[in-house]
Design an enzyme around this catalytic site. Sequence first.
Site, short mmCIF file in Angstrom:
data_model
loop_
_atom_site.label_atom_id
_atom_site.label_comp_id
_atom_site.label_asym_id
_atom_site.label_seq_id
_atom_site.Cartn_x
_atom_site.Cartn_y
_atom_site.Cartn_z
N LYS A 286 0.88 -1.48 0.01
CA LYS A 286 0.02 -0.08 0.09
C LYS A 286 1.04 1.21 0.17
O LYS A 286 0.65 2.02 -0.89
CB LYS A 286 -1.06 0.00 1.27
CG LYS A 286 -2.17 -1.05 1.34
CD LYS A 286 -2.95 -0.45 2.48
CE LYS A 286 -2.07 -0.67 3.89
NZ LYS A 286 -1.79 -2.24 4.09
N ARG B 251 -9.51 1.60 9.02
CA ARG B 251 -9.16 0.38 9.34
C ARG B 251 -10.39 -0.53 10.06
O ARG B 251 -10.25 -1.72 10.28
CB ARG B 251 -7.93 0.06 9.97
CG ARG B 251 -6.78 -0.16 9.10
CD ARG B 251 -5.70 -0.35 10.27
NE ARG B 251 -4.26 -0.92 9.84
CZ ARG B 251 -3.16 -0.50 9.39
NH1 ARG B 251 -3.31 0.85 8.99
NH2 ARG B 251 -2.17 -0.95 8.99
N ARG C 97 11.63 -2.61 11.29
CA ARG C 97 10.43 -2.08 12.26
C ARG C 97 9.92 -2.85 13.16
O ARG C 97 10.19 -3.90 12.95
CB ARG C 97 9.25 -2.21 10.88
CG ARG C 97 8.64 -0.72 10.52
CD ARG C 97 7.57 -0.68 9.42
NE ARG C 97 6.39 -1.18 9.80
CZ ARG C 97 5.22 -0.84 9.28
NH1 ARG C 97 5.29 -0.22 8.04
NH2 ARG C 97 4.22 -1.30 9.93
P1 AMP Z 1 0.82 0.65 8.78
O1 AMP Z 1 2.02 1.35 8.69
O2 AMP Z 1 -0.27 1.26 8.14
O3 AMP Z 1 0.90 -1.01 8.61
O4 AMP Z 1 0.36 0.75 10.47
C1 AMP Z 1 1.18 0.26 11.31
C2 AMP Z 1 0.53 0.31 12.66
O5 AMP Z 1 -0.01 1.63 13.04
C3 AMP Z 1 -0.68 -0.71 12.88
O6 AMP Z 1 -0.31 -2.00 13.00
C4 AMP Z 1 -1.59 -0.05 13.79
O7 AMP Z 1 -1.12 -0.55 15.14
C5 AMP Z 1 -1.15 1.40 13.84
N1 AMP Z 1 -2.35 2.22 12.86
C6 AMP Z 1 -2.24 2.79 11.60
N2 AMP Z 1 -3.30 3.04 11.00
C7 AMP Z 1 -4.28 2.70 11.61
C8 AMP Z 1 -5.57 2.90 11.84
N3 AMP Z 1 -6.37 3.47 11.05
N4 AMP Z 1 -6.40 2.44 12.89
C9 AMP Z 1 -5.64 1.82 13.86
N5 AMP Z 1 -4.27 1.62 14.08
C10 AMP Z 1 -3.58 2.13 13.02
#
Ligand code: AMP
Length: 186
Positions: A13, A88, A133
Site C-alpha cells: 500500500k 481500518r 520495524r
Molecule cells: P501501517 O504502517 O499502516 O501498517 O500501520 C502500522 C500500525 O500503526 C498498525 O499495525 C496499527 O497499530 C497502527 N495504525 C495505523 N493506522 C491505523 C488505523 N487506521 N487504525 C488503527 N491503528 C492504526
Amino acid sequence: MKLLIMGPPGVGKGTQADRIKNELNIEHLSTGDILRKEAKAKTNVGMDAKLYMDMGRLVPDHILISIVKEHISKSKCENGYLLDGFPRTLPQAQGLDDMMHSIGHDLDCAISLLANEDELVNRLIKRGQESGRTDDTPEVIRNRQQIYWEQTAPLLDFYKRKNLLKEVDGLGEIPEITKRILNILK
Ligand code: AMP
C-alpha cells in the site's frame, strides 16, 4: 482527487500510495507513518500508540479519527489526498464519512489491493529484517494479518455498497501495479 487505499499488511500500500501521489500530485497520508513519527518524537499520542503498534494491534479509533481530521483539512490537502492505512474499522470509515461531509469533501474511490497471504507474510518478515520495524516480526505480523481480516476486510463491503470500491491485483512488478491503479482511476 480524494482516494483511499486498502489491503492486507505487506501488500505494498505504502509503495503504491507514494507513486500514485506523485502521478496525481496529491498528498499521501499514511496513518502508520504519522503514528511512527509521533512515537519517535515521544508525544503523548505517540507513546500511547506505540503500545498498540508494537503488539500489532489497532490504535483506538478516536485517536485516528482526530489525526486524520486534522490533516485533511490542511491546505496541503487542497489538491486532493490519498489515505493509506485509514480507515481500518467500521467506526473509522463512518468517522471519515462524517468528517469529509462536514468539510464538503467527496471520496472518489476506495482502492483495494489484493494478494496471497503466504506471500505477504514472507515479504513482511524480509521487510522487518531490512528496516528494523518493530512490528515486522513473525508473531506480530500474524496478529496484524488476523486483525485485517476481522476488522478491516468488512470495509470492502462498506465501500462496495457505496459503489466506490475498485479491486486491483497487488501482485507483480511495482510499476505494473501502479499502472493498474491509474487505469481504474481514469
Ligand atoms: P501501517 O504502517 O499502516 O501498517 O500501520 C502500522 C500500525 O500503526 C498498525 O499495525 C496499527 O497499530 C497502527 N495504525 C495505523 N493506522 C491505523 C488505523 N487506521 N487504525 C488503527 N491503528 C492504526
